[in-house]
Design a protein around this motif. Structure first.
Motif, short mmCIF file in Angstrom:
data_model
loop_
_atom_site.label_atom_id
_atom_site.label_comp_id
_atom_site.label_asym_id
_atom_site.label_seq_id
_atom_site.Cartn_x
_atom_site.Cartn_y
_atom_site.Cartn_z
N TYR A 144 45.61 24.20 -31.44
CA TYR A 144 44.81 25.47 -31.30
C TYR A 144 43.54 25.32 -30.37
O TYR A 144 43.22 23.91 -29.95
N GLN A 145 43.24 26.30 -29.58
CA GLN A 145 42.02 26.18 -28.82
C GLN A 145 40.91 26.17 -29.65
O GLN A 145 40.41 26.89 -30.56
N VAL A 146 40.00 25.15 -29.14
CA VAL A 146 38.81 24.76 -29.89
C VAL A 146 37.66 25.57 -29.60
O VAL A 146 37.48 26.00 -28.32
N TRP A 147 36.77 25.64 -30.50
CA TRP A 147 35.45 26.44 -30.31
C TRP A 147 34.28 25.63 -30.18
O TRP A 147 34.23 24.52 -31.02
N SER A 148 33.15 25.75 -29.53
CA SER A 148 32.13 24.71 -29.57
C SER A 148 30.96 25.56 -28.97
O SER A 148 30.93 26.28 -28.38
N PRO A 149 29.64 25.16 -29.39
CA PRO A 149 28.45 26.08 -29.13
C PRO A 149 28.16 25.60 -27.34
O PRO A 149 28.13 24.51 -27.19
N GLU A 150 27.99 26.53 -26.92
CA GLU A 150 27.58 26.68 -25.59
C GLU A 150 26.51 27.46 -25.16
O GLU A 150 26.86 28.73 -24.87
N PRO A 151 25.27 27.39 -24.87
CA PRO A 151 24.76 25.94 -24.96
C PRO A 151 24.30 25.73 -26.59
O PRO A 151 24.24 26.76 -27.35
N VAL A 152 23.92 24.52 -26.93
CA VAL A 152 23.46 24.19 -28.29
C VAL A 152 22.13 25.06 -28.39
O VAL A 152 21.32 25.23 -27.43
N ASP B 114 43.35 24.18 -38.44
CA ASP B 114 44.48 24.97 -38.34
C ASP B 114 45.08 24.61 -39.79
O ASP B 114 46.14 25.14 -39.86
N GLU B 115 44.36 24.18 -40.89
CA GLU B 115 44.97 24.15 -42.01
C GLU B 115 45.41 25.38 -42.55
O GLU B 115 44.77 26.36 -42.38
N ARG B 116 46.66 25.30 -43.33
CA ARG B 116 47.42 26.21 -44.12
C ARG B 116 47.33 26.11 -45.53
O ARG B 116 47.69 25.09 -45.71
N PRO B 117 47.12 27.03 -46.26
CA PRO B 117 46.67 28.46 -45.88
C PRO B 117 45.32 28.45 -45.40
O PRO B 117 44.34 27.63 -46.28
N ALA B 118 44.90 29.25 -44.78
CA ALA B 118 43.60 29.37 -44.12
C ALA B 118 42.44 29.51 -44.98
O ALA B 118 41.31 29.30 -44.99
N ALA B 119 42.77 30.48 -45.94
CA ALA B 119 41.99 30.96 -47.22
C ALA B 119 41.51 29.78 -47.86
O ALA B 119 40.31 29.74 -48.34
N PRO C 182 44.42 34.00 -35.56
CA PRO C 182 46.04 33.54 -35.84
C PRO C 182 46.34 32.11 -35.98
O PRO C 182 47.06 31.72 -36.77
N ASP C 183 45.53 31.33 -34.98
CA ASP C 183 45.89 29.87 -34.98
C ASP C 183 44.99 28.81 -35.71
O ASP C 183 45.07 27.67 -35.81
N THR C 184 43.72 29.49 -35.87
CA THR C 184 42.74 28.71 -36.66
C THR C 184 41.78 29.34 -37.49
O THR C 184 41.52 30.77 -37.25
N THR C 185 41.04 28.79 -38.06
CA THR C 185 39.78 29.36 -38.97
C THR C 185 38.59 28.47 -38.52
O THR C 185 38.29 27.33 -38.54
N VAL C 186 37.58 29.51 -38.24
CA VAL C 186 36.41 28.90 -37.84
C VAL C 186 35.25 29.39 -38.88
O VAL C 186 35.12 30.30 -39.20
N VAL C 187 34.36 28.37 -39.44
CA VAL C 187 33.45 28.38 -40.58
C VAL C 187 32.12 28.09 -39.99
O VAL C 187 31.94 26.92 -39.34
N VAL C 188 31.08 28.61 -39.99
CA VAL C 188 29.73 28.54 -39.75
C VAL C 188 29.09 28.42 -40.96
O VAL C 188 28.93 29.60 -41.48
N THR C 189 28.48 27.54 -41.35
CA THR C 189 27.87 27.28 -42.81
C THR C 189 26.75 26.50 -43.01
O THR C 189 26.23 25.56 -41.98
N GLY C 190 26.06 26.46 -44.10
CA GLY C 190 24.71 25.67 -44.11
C GLY C 190 23.87 26.40 -44.86
O GLY C 190 23.75 27.48 -45.24
#
Length: 182
Positions: A55-63, A106-111, A152-160
């Motif tokens: 899957y296409q990866v997400w990263s912080p730009e800029p930090v 890209d783990e399934r199930p995403a939930a 559709p192809d990944t789950t993105v979580v921002v947590t803390g």
């Protein structure tokens, strides 16, 4: 002379000498008054993710200013259907010196992945960040806030433990990275 080597007075005198020695040591020993948070360079993990993830990866730009990347971990796990799920977790000490983490997979199930990263399956609302809807979750006993985006192809979580404003800033800084083909 026996008076200072026996009984309570001897004990008190010995303690006084020891405390004076420790006090003198503390006065002459160099002390750092600046905070030091160990930092990691996550560029290698990011490049490996861009090359190897399905899957296409997400990263912080800029930090975010004042944030320190403190951990970066990439893992692979076999799924029940025989595929390989690739997960990347990127941790930060925020400007307020709280914790924030970006996790994607890209783990399934995403939930299930989202529930595990958020330590909760209870949705408490949603928020719009840069025109995109993120699901909000909160676990009070751990003081953990989470923003979740199902793609559709990944789950993105921002947590803390960081406040919603800092987590929203991290989510808003995420950019989709092009795949590296070699």
């Amino acid at each position: 002379m026996r008076r200072f080597t026996e009984g309570f007075y001897g004990y008190a005198f010995a303690m006084l000498v020891c405390l004076a020695g420790v006090g003198a040591f503390l006065l002459v020993a160099p002390q750092s008054r600046t905070e030091h948070i160990p930092s990691v360079n996550f560029s290698i993990d990011l490049a490996n993710m861009r090359r190897e993830a399905a899957y296409q990866v997400w990263s912080p730009e800029p930090v975010q200013p004042g944030w320190v990347p403190t951990s970066s971990r990439r893992t692979e796990a076999k799924t029940p259907d025989g595929k390989t799920a690739v997960t990347w977790k990127l941790g930060f000490a925020t400007a307020k010196r709280l914790h924030a983490m970006l996790a994607q997979s890209d783990e399934r199930p995403a939930a299930e992945f989202a529930n595990r990263m958020a330590n909760s399956s209870t949705v408490v609302g949603s928020v719009q960040i840069n025109g995109v809807t993120w699901e909000k979750r909160f676990r009070e006993d751990k003081n953990q806030r989470s923003l979740i985006r199902f793609l559709p192809d990944t789950t993105v979580v921002v947590t803390g433990s960081a406040p919603w404003e800092e987590l929203s800033a991290l989510a808003g800084s995420l950019k989709q990275q092009p795949r590296i083909t070699s």
